[in-house]
Design a protein around this motif. Structure first.
Motif, mmCIF file in Angstrom:
data_model
loop_
_atom_site.group_PDB
_atom_site.id
_atom_site.type_symbol
_atom_site.label_atom_id
_atom_site.label_comp_id
_atom_site.label_asym_id
_atom_site.label_seq_id
_atom_site.Cartn_x
_atom_site.Cartn_y
_atom_site.Cartn_z
ATOM 1 N N LYS A 131 0.869 -1.168 0.000
ATOM 2 C CA LYS A 131 0.000 0.000 0.000
ATOM 3 C C LYS A 131 0.911 1.225 0.000
ATOM 4 C CE LYS A 131 -0.939 -0.164 4.969
ATOM 5 N NZ LYS A 131 -2.008 -0.251 5.969
ATOM 6 N N PRO A 132 0.395 2.365 -0.419
ATOM 7 C CA PRO A 132 1.231 3.565 -0.453
ATOM 8 C C PRO A 132 1.860 3.852 0.913
ATOM 9 C CG PRO A 132 -0.775 3.942 -1.678
ATOM 10 C CD PRO A 132 -0.948 2.624 -0.973
ATOM 11 N N LEU A 133 3.048 4.428 0.855
ATOM 12 C CA LEU A 133 3.850 4.708 2.049
ATOM 13 C C LEU A 133 4.316 6.153 2.022
ATOM 14 C CD1 LEU A 133 5.568 3.776 4.542
ATOM 15 C CD2 LEU A 133 7.338 3.139 2.865
ATOM 16 N N LEU A 134 4.039 6.866 3.100
ATOM 17 C CA LEU A 134 4.480 8.248 3.266
ATOM 18 C C LEU A 134 5.544 8.255 4.358
ATOM 19 C CD1 LEU A 134 3.582 11.143 2.208
ATOM 20 C CD2 LEU A 134 2.409 11.342 4.395
ATOM 21 N N ILE A 135 6.787 8.515 3.967
ATOM 22 C CA ILE A 135 7.894 8.569 4.924
ATOM 23 C C ILE A 135 8.172 10.031 5.240
ATOM 24 C CG2 ILE A 135 10.337 8.086 5.336
ATOM 25 C CD1 ILE A 135 10.100 5.770 3.345
ATOM 26 N N ASN A 136 8.113 10.367 6.520
ATOM 27 C CA ASN A 136 8.344 11.738 6.958
ATOM 28 C C ASN A 136 9.597 11.781 7.825
ATOM 29 O OD1 ASN A 136 7.729 13.837 9.389
ATOM 30 N ND2 ASN A 136 6.975 14.614 7.441
ATOM 31 N N LEU A 137 10.621 12.487 7.360
ATOM 32 C CA LEU A 137 11.847 12.690 8.123
ATOM 33 C C LEU A 137 11.674 13.954 8.956
ATOM 34 C CD1 LEU A 137 14.490 11.952 5.336
ATOM 35 C CD2 LEU A 137 13.415 10.354 6.923
ATOM 36 N N TRP A 138 11.868 13.831 10.271
ATOM 37 C CA TRP A 138 11.578 14.925 11.184
ATOM 38 C C TRP A 138 12.532 14.867 12.367
ATOM 39 C CZ3 TRP A 138 9.526 14.657 16.264
ATOM 40 C CH2 TRP A 138 9.375 13.356 16.750
ATOM 41 N N ALA A 139 12.428 15.832 13.262
ATOM 42 C CA ALA A 139 13.214 15.842 14.503
ATOM 43 C C ALA A 139 12.459 16.620 15.572
ATOM 44 C CB ALA A 139 14.578 16.479 14.267
ATOM 45 N N THR A 140 12.696 16.264 16.828
ATOM 46 C CA THR A 140 12.018 16.943 17.934
ATOM 47 C C THR A 140 12.425 18.406 18.039
ATOM 48 O OG1 THR A 140 13.719 16.254 19.514
ATOM 49 C CG2 THR A 140 11.790 14.818 19.272
ATOM 50 N N TRP A 141 13.620 18.734 17.584
ATOM 51 C CA TRP A 141 14.141 20.103 17.687
ATOM 52 C C TRP A 141 13.728 20.976 16.497
ATOM 53 C CZ3 TRP A 141 16.862 20.436 13.290
ATOM 54 C CH2 TRP A 141 17.481 19.286 12.816
ATOM 55 N N CYS A 142 13.015 20.410 15.554
ATOM 56 C CA CYS A 142 12.595 21.108 14.326
ATOM 57 C C CYS A 142 11.166 21.623 14.500
ATOM 58 C CB CYS A 142 12.704 20.134 13.154
ATOM 59 S SG CYS A 142 11.887 20.655 11.638
ATOM 60 N N ALA A 143 11.014 22.935 14.690
ATOM 61 C CA ALA A 143 9.692 23.520 14.939
ATOM 62 C C ALA A 143 8.681 23.222 13.829
ATOM 63 C CB ALA A 143 9.813 25.026 15.178
ATOM 64 N N PRO A 144 9.029 23.364 12.538
ATOM 65 C CA PRO A 144 8.047 23.034 11.496
ATOM 66 C C PRO A 144 7.664 21.551 11.510
ATOM 67 C CG PRO A 144 9.828 24.351 10.579
ATOM 68 C CD PRO A 144 10.248 23.971 11.969
ATOM 69 N N CYS A 145 8.604 20.685 11.880
ATOM 70 C CA CYS A 145 8.311 19.249 11.976
ATOM 71 C C CYS A 145 7.276 18.996 13.056
ATOM 72 C CB CYS A 145 9.569 18.462 12.330
ATOM 73 S SG CYS A 145 10.934 18.597 11.161
ATOM 74 N N VAL A 146 7.489 19.596 14.205
ATOM 75 C CA VAL A 146 6.588 19.423 15.346
ATOM 76 C C VAL A 146 5.207 19.970 15.009
ATOM 77 C CG1 VAL A 146 6.189 20.076 17.756
ATOM 78 C CG2 VAL A 146 8.486 19.418 16.997
ATOM 79 N N GLU A 147 5.174 21.069 14.288
ATOM 80 C CA GLU A 147 3.902 21.689 13.915
ATOM 81 C C GLU A 147 3.064 20.790 13.013
ATOM 82 O OE1 GLU A 147 2.600 25.494 11.288
ATOM 83 O OE2 GLU A 147 4.174 25.839 12.772
ATOM 84 N N GLU A 148 3.702 19.998 12.138
ATOM 85 C CA GLU A 148 2.931 19.163 11.225
ATOM 86 C C GLU A 148 2.581 17.787 11.803
ATOM 87 O OE1 GLU A 148 4.805 18.385 7.429
ATOM 88 O OE2 GLU A 148 6.390 17.220 8.346
ATOM 89 N N LEU A 149 3.118 17.417 12.960
ATOM 90 C CA LEU A 149 2.833 16.106 13.547
ATOM 91 C C LEU A 149 1.335 15.836 13.763
ATOM 92 C CD1 LEU A 149 5.736 15.599 16.123
ATOM 93 C CD2 LEU A 149 5.354 14.336 13.980
#
Length: 144
Positions: free
Chosen positions: A32-50
């Motif tokens: 099935k389709p797979l969405l891989i999201n590379l992120w970090a706890t210290w990355c504000a935009p990453c945290v915002e999209e969680l």
């Protein structure tokens, strides 16, 4: 911005681990389709999209795998606790050596890579986005 320059590339055969030592093979996630999201706890935009990724994972549980991969180095327990509080449906997979970052030549977080059910890359998206809106749904409809 969507990057389609790697369209059709095979999913890499990386094995990820979590804080408990569980493993997942990216190549083993075909089907099935797979969405891989590379992120970090210290990355504000990453945290915002969680939260939007969490809602997407809930809404599309049977038809799409959302795989968040932390780029936090040496902080496995912190990542698990961080996700549990903010996005409980997302599993705390780790990339402690930044192998995926190197493979995808990532310089900006978050970076999201989308694969179709056959494990072929559809597109990459650099930067944060609302993953649970109509535009994201149109983007995700590109995979068969």
């Amino acid at each position: 911005m969507i990057n389609r320059s790697h369209h059709g590339s095979e999913i890499p055969d990386f094995v990820l681990k979590d804080a408990a030592g569980r493993e997942v093979s990216l190549a083993g996630l075909k089907g099935k389709p797979l969405l891989i999201n590379l992120w970090a706890t210290w990355c504000a935009p990453c945290v915002e999209e969680l939260p939007a990724l969490n809602r997407l994972a809930a809404k599309r549980a049977g038809t799409l795998k959302v795989l968040t991969v932390s780029q936090d180095m040496g902080q496995a327990d912190k990542v698990a606790a961080f996700l549990k509080d903010r996005a409980p449906l997302l599993e705390p997979w780790l990339d402690p050596e930044n192998a995926l970052t190197d493979h995808y030549d990532t310089t900006i977080l978050p970076t999201t890579i989308y694969y179709d059910a056959q494990g072929r890359e559809v597109w990459r998206y650099v930067g944060p986005r609302k993953w649970d809106n109509d535009l994201a749904a149109q983007m995700l409809a590109e995979a068969k």
